[in-house]
Write a protein that holds these residues in place. Sequence first.
Motif, PDB file in Angstrom:
ATOM      1  N   GLU A   1    -105.065 -44.234 -32.633  1.00 53.73           N
ATOM      2  CA  GLU A   1    -104.817 -44.323 -31.187  1.00 53.73           C
ATOM      3  C   GLU A   1    -105.425 -45.603 -30.598  1.00 53.73           C
ATOM      4  OE1 GLU A   1    -106.070 -40.681 -29.375  1.00 53.73           O
ATOM      5  OE2 GLU A   1    -104.449 -39.516 -30.302  1.00 53.73           O
ATOM      6  N   GLU A   2    -105.329 -46.685 -31.356  1.00 53.78           N
ATOM      7  CA  GLU A   2    -105.782 -47.996 -30.890  1.00 53.78           C
ATOM      8  C   GLU A   2    -104.586 -48.806 -30.410  1.00 53.78           C
ATOM      9  OE1 GLU A   2    -109.614 -48.411 -33.928  1.00 53.78           O
ATOM     10  OE2 GLU A   2    -107.761 -49.500 -34.348  1.00 53.78           O
ATOM     11  N   SER A   3    -104.847 -49.806 -29.569  1.00 50.75           N
ATOM     12  CA  SER A   3    -103.759 -50.633 -29.025  1.00 50.75           C
ATOM     13  C   SER A   3    -103.131 -51.457 -30.144  1.00 50.75           C
ATOM     14  CB  SER A   3    -104.301 -51.556 -27.932  1.00 50.75           C
ATOM     15  OG  SER A   3    -105.311 -52.397 -28.467  1.00 50.75           O
ATOM     16  N   PRO A   4    -101.857 -51.827 -30.003  1.00 52.44           N
ATOM     17  CA  PRO A   4    -101.175 -52.584 -31.059  1.00 52.44           C
ATOM     18  C   PRO A   4    -101.816 -53.950 -31.285  1.00 52.44           C
ATOM     19  CG  PRO A   4     -99.601 -51.742 -29.447  1.00 52.44           C
ATOM     20  CD  PRO A   4    -100.958 -51.513 -28.874  1.00 52.44           C
ATOM     21  N   PHE A   5    -101.723 -54.410 -32.524  1.00 48.55           N
ATOM     22  CA  PHE A   5    -102.162 -55.759 -32.882  1.00 48.55           C
ATOM     23  C   PHE A   5    -100.949 -56.672 -32.764  1.00 48.55           C
ATOM     24  CE2 PHE A   5    -102.632 -59.081 -36.158  1.00 48.55           C
ATOM     25  CZ  PHE A   5    -103.813 -59.675 -35.721  1.00 48.55           C
ATOM     26  N   LEU A   6    -101.004 -57.609 -31.811  1.00 45.39           N
ATOM     27  CA  LEU A   6     -99.867 -58.496 -31.550  1.00 45.39           C
ATOM     28  C   LEU A   6    -100.292 -59.944 -31.698  1.00 45.39           C
ATOM     29  CD1 LEU A   6     -98.545 -56.780 -28.273  1.00 45.39           C
ATOM     30  CD2 LEU A   6     -97.884 -56.269 -30.639  1.00 45.39           C
ATOM     31  N   LEU A   7     -99.416 -60.758 -32.295  1.00 40.95           N
ATOM     32  CA  LEU A   7     -99.653 -62.201 -32.405  1.00 40.95           C
ATOM     33  C   LEU A   7     -98.688 -62.925 -31.482  1.00 40.95           C
ATOM     34  CD1 LEU A   7    -100.052 -62.576 -36.282  1.00 40.95           C
ATOM     35  CD2 LEU A   7    -101.861 -62.774 -34.557  1.00 40.95           C
ATOM     36  N   LYS A   8     -99.209 -63.852 -30.687  1.00 38.73           N
ATOM     37  CA  LYS A   8     -98.369 -64.630 -29.770  1.00 38.73           C
ATOM     38  C   LYS A   8     -97.711 -65.792 -30.526  1.00 38.73           C
ATOM     39  CE  LYS A   8    -101.612 -65.470 -26.615  1.00 38.73           C
ATOM     40  NZ  LYS A   8    -102.811 -64.680 -26.976  1.00 38.73           N
ATOM     41  N   ARG A   9     -96.733 -66.419 -29.884  1.00 36.76           N
ATOM     42  CA  ARG A   9     -96.065 -67.581 -30.480  1.00 36.76           C
ATOM     43  C   ARG A   9     -97.046 -68.727 -30.722  1.00 36.76           C
ATOM     44  NH1 ARG A   9     -90.407 -67.241 -30.037  1.00 36.76           N
ATOM     45  NH2 ARG A   9     -90.231 -69.460 -30.500  1.00 36.76           N
ATOM     46  N   SER A  10     -98.084 -68.790 -29.925  1.00 42.49           N
ATOM     47  CA  SER A  10     -99.070 -69.856 -30.062  1.00 42.49           C
ATOM     48  C   SER A  10    -100.156 -69.507 -31.079  1.00 42.49           C
ATOM     49  CB  SER A  10     -99.717 -70.152 -28.708  1.00 42.49           C
ATOM     50  OG  SER A  10    -100.249 -68.959 -28.148  1.00 42.49           O
ATOM     51  N   ASP A  11    -100.125 -68.279 -31.613  1.00 42.49           N
ATOM     52  CA  ASP A  11    -101.131 -67.845 -32.589  1.00 42.49           C
ATOM     53  C   ASP A  11    -100.718 -68.135 -34.020  1.00 42.49           C
ATOM     54  OD1 ASP A  11    -102.856 -66.742 -30.677  1.00 42.49           O
ATOM     55  OD2 ASP A  11    -101.865 -64.791 -30.738  1.00 42.49           O
ATOM     56  N   ALA A  12     -99.413 -67.946 -34.310  1.00 42.94           N
ATOM     57  CA  ALA A  12     -98.992 -67.969 -35.708  1.00 42.94           C
ATOM     58  C   ALA A  12     -97.472 -68.046 -35.815  1.00 42.94           C
ATOM     59  CB  ALA A  12     -99.480 -66.697 -36.418  1.00 42.94           C
ATOM     60  N   TYR A  13     -97.002 -68.544 -36.955  1.00 41.34           N
ATOM     61  CA  TYR A  13     -95.573 -68.473 -37.256  1.00 41.34           C
ATOM     62  C   TYR A  13     -95.119 -67.019 -37.285  1.00 41.34           C
ATOM     63  CZ  TYR A  13     -94.500 -73.346 -38.389  1.00 41.34           C
ATOM     64  OH  TYR A  13     -94.249 -74.687 -38.308  1.00 41.34           O
ATOM     65  N   ILE A  14     -96.011 -66.122 -37.706  1.00 45.97           N
ATOM     66  CA  ILE A  14     -95.670 -64.687 -37.701  1.00 45.97           C
ATOM     67  C   ILE A  14     -95.360 -64.233 -36.281  1.00 45.97           C
ATOM     68  CG2 ILE A  14     -96.507 -62.366 -38.227  1.00 45.97           C
ATOM     69  CD1 ILE A  14     -98.332 -63.624 -40.364  1.00 45.97           C
ATOM     70  N   GLY A  15     -96.103 -64.749 -35.306  1.00 48.33           N
ATOM     71  CA  GLY A  15     -95.846 -64.434 -33.903  1.00 48.33           C
ATOM     72  C   GLY A  15     -94.501 -64.965 -33.445  1.00 48.33           C
ATOM     73  N   VAL A  16     -94.147 -66.170 -33.892  1.00 47.30           N
ATOM     74  CA  VAL A  16     -92.841 -66.759 -33.563  1.00 47.30           C
ATOM     75  C   VAL A  16     -91.726 -65.901 -34.146  1.00 47.30           C
ATOM     76  CG1 VAL A  16     -91.336 -68.776 -33.886  1.00 47.30           C
ATOM     77  CG2 VAL A  16     -93.787 -69.108 -33.466  1.00 47.30           C
ATOM     78  N   LEU A  17     -91.877 -65.534 -35.415  1.00 46.28           N
ATOM     79  CA  LEU A  17     -90.873 -64.730 -36.118  1.00 46.28           C
ATOM     80  C   LEU A  17     -90.584 -63.428 -35.385  1.00 46.28           C
ATOM     81  CD1 LEU A  17     -89.313 -63.844 -38.796  1.00 46.28           C
ATOM     82  CD2 LEU A  17     -91.499 -62.970 -39.571  1.00 46.28           C
ATOM     83  N   ILE A  18     -91.636 -62.680 -35.075  1.00 45.55           N
ATOM     84  CA  ILE A  18     -91.454 -61.368 -34.439  1.00 45.55           C
ATOM     85  C   ILE A  18     -90.932 -61.522 -33.016  1.00 45.55           C
ATOM     86  CG2 ILE A  18     -92.674 -59.297 -33.638  1.00 45.55           C
ATOM     87  CD1 ILE A  18     -94.434 -59.565 -36.170  1.00 45.55           C
ATOM     88  N   ASP A  19     -91.442 -62.512 -32.290  1.00 46.66           N
ATOM     89  CA  ASP A  19     -90.985 -62.747 -30.924  1.00 46.66           C
ATOM     90  C   ASP A  19     -89.496 -63.104 -30.908  1.00 46.66           C
ATOM     91  OD1 ASP A  19     -92.086 -63.177 -28.042  1.00 46.66           O
ATOM     92  OD2 ASP A  19     -90.823 -64.924 -28.395  1.00 46.66           O
ATOM     93  N   ASP A  20     -89.068 -63.956 -31.844  1.00 52.26           N
ATOM     94  CA  ASP A  20     -87.647 -64.317 -31.946  1.00 52.26           C
ATOM     95  C   ASP A  20     -86.795 -63.088 -32.224  1.00 52.26           C
ATOM     96  OD1 ASP A  20     -87.985 -66.999 -31.466  1.00 52.26           O
ATOM     97  OD2 ASP A  20     -87.669 -67.660 -33.530  1.00 52.26           O
ATOM     98  N   LEU A  21     -87.229 -62.266 -33.166  1.00 47.79           N
ATOM     99  CA  LEU A  21     -86.440 -61.092 -33.553  1.00 47.79           C
ATOM    100  C   LEU A  21     -86.291 -60.105 -32.407  1.00 47.79           C
ATOM    101  CD1 LEU A  21     -87.887 -60.341 -37.119  1.00 47.79           C
ATOM    102  CD2 LEU A  21     -85.663 -61.343 -36.578  1.00 47.79           C
ATOM    103  N   ILE A  22     -87.399 -59.820 -31.729  1.00 47.39           N
ATOM    104  CA  ILE A  22     -87.382 -58.788 -30.679  1.00 47.39           C
ATOM    105  C   ILE A  22     -86.605 -59.264 -29.451  1.00 47.39           C
ATOM    106  CG2 ILE A  22     -88.813 -57.325 -29.184  1.00 47.39           C
ATOM    107  CD1 ILE A  22     -89.128 -56.903 -32.296  1.00 47.39           C
ATOM    108  N   ASN A  23     -86.788 -60.538 -29.082  1.00 47.75           N
ATOM    109  CA  ASN A  23     -86.200 -61.022 -27.830  1.00 47.75           C
ATOM    110  C   ASN A  23     -84.815 -61.633 -27.976  1.00 47.75           C
ATOM    111  OD1 ASN A  23     -88.465 -60.340 -26.227  1.00 47.75           O
ATOM    112  ND2 ASN A  23     -89.550 -62.096 -27.061  1.00 47.75           N
ATOM    113  N   LYS A  24     -84.535 -62.211 -29.127  1.00 50.54           N
ATOM    114  CA  LYS A  24     -83.237 -62.869 -29.316  1.00 50.54           C
ATOM    115  C   LYS A  24     -82.330 -62.095 -30.254  1.00 50.54           C
ATOM    116  CE  LYS A  24     -85.434 -67.379 -28.679  1.00 50.54           C
ATOM    117  NZ  LYS A  24     -85.837 -68.650 -29.343  1.00 50.54           N
TER     118      LYS A  24
END
Length: 621
Positions: free
Chosen positions: A395-418
Amino acid sequence: MFPEYDVIVVGAGHAGCEAAHAAAKMGAKVLLCTMNMNTIAQMSCNPAMGGVAKGQIVREIDALGGKSGIISDKSMIQFRMLNRSKGPAMWSPRSQNDRMRFAEEWRLALEETPNVDFWQEMVSGLTVKDKRVIGVRTGIGIEIKSKTVVLTNGTFLNGIIHIGEKQFGGGRTGEAAAKGITEQLVGLGFEAGRMKTGTPPRVDGRSLDYTKMEIQHGDENPEKFSYSDDTEPLKEQKPCWITYTNKDVHEALETGFDRSPMFNGRIQGLGPRYCPSIEDKINRFAERERHQIFVEPEGWNTVEIYVNGFSTSLPEDVQYKAIRKITGFENAKMFRPGYAIEYDFFPPTQLKLSLETQLVENLFFAGQINGTTGYEEAASQGLIAGINAARRVKEESPFLLKRSDAYIGVLIDDLINKGTEEPYRMFTSRAEFRLLLRQDNADLRLTQLGHQIGLADDKRLEKMLDKKNDTARLINDLKQKRLSPETINEGLEEFDTATVKEKITVEKLLKRPQLGLEKIMELDHDLKDYLSKFNKESREQAEIQIKYESYILKEQQMVEKLNNMEDFKIPLTFDYLKIPALSAEGKQKLNKIRPETLGQASRISGVSPADLSILTVYLGR
């Protein structure tokens, strides 16, 4: 028979292995379900890890405490740092790997991980109650309970293999397709689609004439993926080779076009744009007289060769005839033909940034099920899904990476939003902050985060902090250290850069494009003695930070602006349909994706700047 698990991971490919390892290391009780225990972490396609942008992802997985970097290092047969002639934002590590050793190392690593259990059988469905997943159901009817489930089915969901006019069910050559999950998810309201990927023939290396090919050696001083001390750089490397197709190869391939499943419409799914089949290449680029073929060994002690660049689904007789017309392949013996595979995926706009589905609580998707292609992209999603499944249980908050944190953040952000209508592959061009997201500083960016969530251990954190402190001290000293004209001018002339009339700091010399720290060290013996006290990583880090200081500062300022929007939270219950001034498309997209922040809303395809301004006003109220 079975206890209740915290996390069940379905599928033991690159995504599933990372998900199971991460969740278990964070204290969750994990069951890893696979159709075949002997194909855990199978390299289904090429025997390599990393590459442009993908190498950065492997380093990021490692920095967070994942396993792909360590497994790659332990099974490596060759290492190359790509794009060394370009700036450091483009440097990308890539390894050739021993396919069998890679799979073996992953299996051993998982077996040594406390809290990981295994079950060999097809999972045919989920147990869902009140829009919440509570377990899985296997092909023989066993129900296993779990608090969360991570689906990493790869190419197995209703997989169909195509070779010419032949087609048969399968998730990979010699392995059955997975049935039942797609149909159930569609029944629950999910949108599904079809994609395709392919693989080339494998040939007998003993039948090739390497004297007719260009040899491709690894780096003279090979590096490794992992920042940890658990692995060592290669002391011996195995070469690869390069050869080319020709007019005769192309003509032989064209004789099978009328039987090609790609051209006659039997394959409905979209394939990867940036990794086309050989028939697609010669059809789309008819003006090209030849195409490059990379001849890649499958391991240290096998004769099997991967023919990179010759992916195909043409009839096997056409493949055989064409491949023997490639220079050096005149007497080639095929182990098995190439094939295309079609499989189900679920558009990733149906997920939250944590990779949990919007429709079913506690259910996570990772890997090719989300429309991506590539081991590295899959592994990074598996890591994030595994982390968030374990955190969901606590019951902990999600671990999220921003686009400015990592390529992994870019990847997930692209998938979810685009979303994606073709297999998504990571490129450096997709990351707007790629100078900050370099392969050399993934540990400085992410290890502390990995340690905070219980994935990266104390030893990792200590090593990263030592590097960070050494780099800061070195940068400060290089700004102070001054070299005299008498000592350095002769060397500056040799390096074809302007001489100096008065003392100059090492920092100012480093700003010159002709000079790097290794060259400047040769100009002054005292400086060389001092710098030899620092390891290679700290010296490289200091050089990059000094040389690109103004560019890095500019990107950091852009990140700060972006973060202001990322900090602007949108309530999950916000009703976009009640804002009359929003465009019809804006309402539809915002209502479907349910962005968590204003920054995320700004990156959704179809949400205009005007929509964003209106939304900002309403949220401000």
